[in-house]
Design a protein around this motif. Structure first.
Motif, PDB file in Angstrom:
ATOM      1  N   GLN A 283       0.822  -1.199   0.000  1.00 34.39           N
ATOM      2  CA  GLN A 283       0.000   0.000   0.000  1.00 34.39           C
ATOM      3  C   GLN A 283       0.858   1.251   0.000  1.00 34.39           C
ATOM      4  O   GLN A 283       0.530   2.255  -0.640  1.00 34.39           O
ATOM      5  CB  GLN A 283      -0.939   0.000   1.212  1.00 34.39           C
ATOM      6  CG  GLN A 283      -2.073  -1.007   1.104  1.00 34.39           C
ATOM      7  CD  GLN A 283      -2.972  -0.990   2.318  1.00 34.39           C
ATOM      8  OE1 GLN A 283      -2.661  -0.324   3.306  1.00 34.39           O
ATOM      9  NE2 GLN A 283      -4.071  -1.712   2.260  1.00 34.39           N
ATOM     10  N   LYS A 286       1.942   1.618  -3.454  1.00 39.25           N
ATOM     11  CA  LYS A 286       0.847   2.128  -4.273  1.00 39.25           C
ATOM     12  C   LYS A 286       0.590   3.599  -3.988  1.00 39.25           C
ATOM     13  O   LYS A 286       0.320   4.389  -4.901  1.00 39.25           O
ATOM     14  CB  LYS A 286      -0.417   1.308  -4.025  1.00 39.25           C
ATOM     15  CG  LYS A 286      -0.336  -0.127  -4.520  1.00 39.25           C
ATOM     16  CD  LYS A 286      -1.596  -0.889  -4.189  1.00 39.25           C
ATOM     17  CE  LYS A 286      -1.504  -2.350  -4.647  1.00 39.25           C
ATOM     18  NZ  LYS A 286      -2.717  -3.109  -4.265  1.00 39.25           N
ATOM     19  N   GLN A 289       3.157   5.520  -5.716  1.00 35.02           N
ATOM     20  CA  GLN A 289       2.841   5.615  -7.140  1.00 35.02           C
ATOM     21  C   GLN A 289       1.712   6.619  -7.390  1.00 35.02           C
ATOM     22  O   GLN A 289       1.763   7.403  -8.347  1.00 35.02           O
ATOM     23  CB  GLN A 289       2.429   4.243  -7.679  1.00 35.02           C
ATOM     24  CG  GLN A 289       3.578   3.272  -7.861  1.00 35.02           C
ATOM     25  CD  GLN A 289       3.115   1.976  -8.494  1.00 35.02           C
ATOM     26  OE1 GLN A 289       1.997   1.515  -8.250  1.00 35.02           O
ATOM     27  NE2 GLN A 289       3.967   1.371  -9.293  1.00 35.02           N
ATOM     28  N   GLN A 290       0.692   6.597  -6.502  1.00 34.96           N
ATOM     29  CA  GLN A 290      -0.420   7.536  -6.663  1.00 34.96           C
ATOM     30  C   GLN A 290       0.062   8.972  -6.514  1.00 34.96           C
ATOM     31  O   GLN A 290      -0.316   9.861  -7.293  1.00 34.96           O
ATOM     32  CB  GLN A 290      -1.505   7.224  -5.617  1.00 34.96           C
ATOM     33  CG  GLN A 290      -2.743   8.093  -5.727  1.00 34.96           C
ATOM     34  CD  GLN A 290      -3.584   7.734  -6.927  1.00 34.96           C
ATOM     35  OE1 GLN A 290      -3.756   6.566  -7.244  1.00 34.96           O
ATOM     36  NE2 GLN A 290      -4.096   8.733  -7.620  1.00 34.96           N
ATOM     37  N   ASP A 429      -4.259  -2.262  -9.840  1.00 35.18           N
ATOM     38  CA  ASP A 429      -3.966  -0.905  -9.389  1.00 35.18           C
ATOM     39  C   ASP A 429      -3.075  -0.163 -10.388  1.00 35.18           C
ATOM     40  O   ASP A 429      -3.271   1.026 -10.655  1.00 35.18           O
ATOM     41  CB  ASP A 429      -3.297  -0.939  -8.007  1.00 35.18           C
ATOM     42  CG  ASP A 429      -4.255  -1.405  -6.922  1.00 35.18           C
ATOM     43  OD1 ASP A 429      -5.405  -0.951  -6.941  1.00 35.18           O
ATOM     44  OD2 ASP A 429      -3.857  -2.219  -6.084  1.00 35.18           O
ATOM     45  N   GLU A 430      -2.094  -0.859 -10.934  1.00 33.57           N
ATOM     46  CA  GLU A 430      -1.230  -0.203 -11.912  1.00 33.57           C
ATOM     47  C   GLU A 430      -2.005   0.131 -13.184  1.00 33.57           C
ATOM     48  O   GLU A 430      -1.795   1.185 -13.786  1.00 33.57           O
ATOM     49  CB  GLU A 430      -0.044  -1.106 -12.246  1.00 33.57           C
ATOM     50  CG  GLU A 430       1.003  -0.439 -13.118  1.00 33.57           C
ATOM     51  CD  GLU A 430       2.259  -1.272 -13.265  1.00 33.57           C
ATOM     52  OE1 GLU A 430       3.107  -0.908 -14.088  1.00 33.57           O
ATOM     53  OE2 GLU A 430       2.381  -2.288 -12.542  1.00 33.57           O
TER      54      GLU A 430
END
Length: 846
Positions: A283, A286, A289-290, A429-430
């Protein structure tokens, strides 16, 4: 976006709290599992105590036997053994509660039984000590007396005692193996000894007493020894040990399963904690990345915001940022038309073999999509590219790249990313982040397009407002000029119709009429510019129209200037009016001659062209489609770049010193726009200018030009009465003379009231009433006026002001537009009085 960016930290806090709770729980279960193990020290102490019971009881039995045989000098070992047994029982009573076994009641009962057995052993030991002490004492004294009698008694006494040695042997036998028969024998001899004369001797008496005491005590001592040897203490101790071991085994078994269960739970909790830590790290990755994506989107917006209306640089930089964010080695972006699937523009690595194949496949997807359902690219479309060969869209767990698409207004944006090496297929998610990236990119491009379109519309609105103001001015001038021009043309035509004038007079009058027609042409241009005339839209051939106007166009330019035609063989049918097309070509050729100083040539070409993508022109945009292109190219002085945006504005001219009016190109723009055409102008100073006019092609059969220009014989009347109402006296007089010359009887009036009074005062019914709308200060309801004079036919004279009337109000109303030519007046009068006269389309449009 902000809501999504705030959610992951909250989930992260929850995961940290969970992890802490689970770690504490795992430690608790582990500690509890270790706590469930029975105490090894307690267990060893209990077993040692139980063995001590056996050992002490065996020692007690040994010591009793030794005491019986007279080997012990005192009874302290017996007492010590009893005390040790009691102490061991007491210790067991203290250890059992700490052992953790689950049957303390059974242990207590067995321990009580063992304690009772030890108590009985203690009583037997006490009795044994007393009896054995008497026995040993008697044995000692009896042996001493017997030895004394044997050694000290006179021979006569020894004989009289009847062999004491035999009695001693019997006593020894009785001491080792007591029996009632042997005891009875010994008692008989003792009685016989006592009855002898020497029986009263002290030694003999003492020996007999102790011998009998031995006979009485020895069986009791032996019975006590047997009781001690047969004691239940050892059995009770072994039974207690067995009960304890059974309980301890059950406890150990349960403890093992409990430890296994609790240990497994602890291990599972640890594994779950490890999973949560992994998920937390995931997470966090992620979220990173977000955040990186949001930073990339913010940077993209800045580039588009500060990049002006040229999106190429901003789009290229944004694609590079997206490719870097998703670790792509190559990338490309294409914008495809939704309707045709054709490529509008391409950015990034152009001409890539894989990307061209993907574009073709995606174009087929666009064309074959289901129109009844939502488009498959909403909110975005994703495909994983597994193989190096990018000619298809395989499915699999590996990825060599990605292709993503989303809607972009009337187009679709297609993004291609390729990785240098095969890698694991992107997760959901990607893919979501990739979709967000292309949606943000599409939104930036769409916003920039909308801003550019808004600026263009605002400029057009401003231009339209200026044109409207100029159109109002031009219309007002044309209104006054029309009346004077109508009188000039009318009287000139009437003068030409009179055959009594000399040739010179007719030449002068002809020049006057010709000049009037030129002035009418200028007024037509003004009215066209101000959009105050109805347009006729019929299919016609552009090549035919240009060929037809070529002789007149060559006459309008000097002989030193040449007009070259290049007319293609393709179909060139468009919707519109060929007269307007000819006026456009005439104006452009005239301007080209002026720009070339009347020396050189201009090339007029007509071709069919197909635009596969949206094309930006100098004045507007051209949508994809098929067009008839009319090109007019010269090699003159060219148009300055500063003047190029204003060339189609009315009264704007660069030839003011040479008599330019600034209406020619304005009329060109009006005619082209009226036929739904677009204009593209390319010019370089001292090199030349090229006008490209694009008209939507029509697949209808073209109407021959003769139907537009056919002139028929003028129909004449036979004295029918026509009432004419016109506020302008000169124009009214002209109309009356024209009507009279056409064979009708005109009666003129200055007001509408005069017409009504004449109808009231005269019983004669007119054949036609002609009313000029200038009679009213505001536009009247033509239908009501027509109904008022019914059944007499009514025709209205109009100019540009009447075009402000709702066209629906003129439906079914006969209208003549000023200035009125003789042919139009004759045709209208004939149709209104005698019925419709066959007319061409051009006549009906006039």
């Amino acid at each position: 976006m902000e809501a999504n960016s705030k959610r992951p930290p909250r989930r992260r806090a929850i995961e940290l709290w969970r992890i802490l709770v689970l770690v504490a729980g795992a430690f608790s279960f582990a500690i509890f599992a270790f706590g469930r193990v029975p105490s090894r020290e307690t267990h060893e102490a209990i077993l040692t105590s139980l063995r001590a019971v056996d050992i002490n009881h065996a020692s007690l039995q040994r010591d009793v036997l030794q005491a019986r045989s007279g080997l012990l000098k005192n009874y302290d070992p017996l007492v010590a053994s009893i005390k040790t047994l009691h102490a061991t029982v007491t210790k067991l009573g203290e250890l059992f509660p700490d052992s953790g076994v689950e049957s303390p009641a059974n242990l207590s009962d067995e321990l009580s039984r063992l304690s009772s057995s030890i108590d009985r052993d203690e009583d037997l030991v006490e009795q044994f000590k007393t009896d054995n002490a008497l026995l040993q004492n008697s044995l000692s004294i009896a042996n001493q007396m017997l030895s004394k009698l044997h050694t000290e008694a006179p021979q006569e006494v020894e004989k009289g005692l009847d062999a004491p040695n035999d009695l001693g042997n019997l006593m020894m036998r009785f001491a080792t193996q007591p029996s009632s028969a042997l005891g009875q024998t010994i008692r008989s001899q003792l009685d016989a000894m006592q009855s002898t004369p020497y029986g009263d001797m002290p030694d003999v008496k003492s020996y007999i007493v102790h011998a009998k005491l031995i006979l009485d005590t020895l069986p009791s001592v032996d019975s006590i020894i047997e009781a001690i040897q047969a004691s239940q203490t050892s059995d009770d101790a072994r039974r207690l040990q067995q009960v304890y071991l059974d309980a301890y085994g059950e406890l150990s078994n349960r403890s093992s399963w409990s430890r296994l269960l609790l240990g497994s739970i602890a291990m599972l909790l640890c594994a779950y904690v490890a999973f949560l830590i992994y998920r937390l790290r995931l997470q966090t990755h992620k979220l990173t990345q977000q955040l990186d994506l949001e930073a990339c989107i913010a940077e993209m917006r800045k580039k588009f915001e500060f990049g002006g209306y040229d999106s190429t640089a901003a789009l290229t930089d944004s694609l590079a940022m997206i490719a870097h964010l998703f670790d792509a080695s190559r990338y490309a972006f294409a914008i495809l038309n939704i309707e045709s699937g054709l490529t509008e523009s391409t950015y990034g690595a152009r001409g890539m073999l894989g990307f061209d194949t993907l574009k073709e496949a995606f174009s087929i997807k666009i064309k074959d999509r289901d129109e009844t359902s939502d488009a498959f690219w909403r909110p975005f479309f994703y495909e994983n590219l597994q193989q190096r060969d990018l000619g298809h869209f395989p499915e699999g767990s590996l990825s060599a790249g990605s292709i993503v698409a989303t809607e972009l207004g009337n187009s679709v944006g297609l993004l291609f990313l390729e990785h240098a090496e095969i890698r694991k297929r992107p997760d959901r998610d990607e893919v979501r982040l990739l979709g967000q990236a292309i949606i943000a990119l599409a939104q930036c491009v769409r916003e920039q397009r909308e801003n550019a379109e808004r600026e263009t519309l605002e400029a057009r609105l401003e231009h339209a407002q200026r044109l409207e103001a100029l159109g109002t001015l031009a219309g007002g001038i044309a209104h006054e000029f029309n009346n004077a021009l109508g009188a000039i043309l009318g009287y000139g035509e009437m003068a030409l119709q009179l055959g009594k004038n000399s040739a010179k007079t007719r030449e002068y009058v002809q020049e006057m009429v010709t000049s009037g027609h030129r002035a009418k042409f200028i007024i037509d241009q003004i009215l066209t510019f101000s959009r105050k005339r109805d347009r006729v839209s019929q299919p016609f051939s552009v090549t035919d129209a240009i060929r037809d106007i070529l002789p007149m166009a060559k006459m309008s330019v000097p002989d030193t200037f040449n007009i070259v035609l290049s007319l293609g063989e393709e179909a060139s049918t468009v919707l519109g009016n060929p007269i307007e097309m000819q006026q456009v070509v005439m104006n452009l050729c005239t301007n080209a001659a002026h720009a070339s100083r009347d020396v050189g040539e201009v090339t007029v070409a007509v071709n069919e062209v197909t635009k596969e993508v949206r094309t930006t022109l100098s004045h507007g945009e051209l949508a994809p489609g098929t067009y008839v292109a009319v090109s007019v190219e010269d090699h003159g002085s060219g148009i300055p770049e500063s003047a190029l945006p204003h060339i189609f504005e009315p009264f704007f001219t660069t030839k003011s010193k040479r008599g330019g009016t600034g209406l020619g190109l304005a009329a060109v723009h009006g005619h082209v726009a009226g036929m739904n055409g677009k204009i593209d102008v390319r010019s370089q100073v001292n090199i030349g200018t090229r006008f490209d006019l694009y008209f939507p092609i029509s697949y209808r059969k073209p109407i021959p030009l003769a139907d537009f220009f056919n002139e028929r014989t003028v129909p004449l009347g036979t004295g029918q009465l026509v009432l004419v109402a016109q506020r302008d006296g000169s124009l009214r007089l002209l109309l009356e003379e024209k009507i009279a010359a056409l064979g009708y009887e005109p009666v003129g009036f200055q007001t509408i009231g005069g017409v009504k009074n004449w109808l009231k005062d005269n019983n004669q019914v007119p054949d036609l009433i002609m009313l000029d709308l200038d009679l009213w200060n505001t536009a009247p309801d033509c239908r009501s006026v027509k109904a008022e004079f019914f059944p007499t036919p009514t025709v209205f004279l109009t100019d540009h002001e009447t075009t402000t009337i709702d066209p629906r109000m003129l439906k079914g109303i006969s209208v003549l537009r000023k200035p009125v030519s003789s042919i139009n007046l004759a045709t209208t009068l004939n149709n209104m009085v005698h019925g419709p006269f066959p007319m061409s389309d051009a006549e009906r449009s006039a």
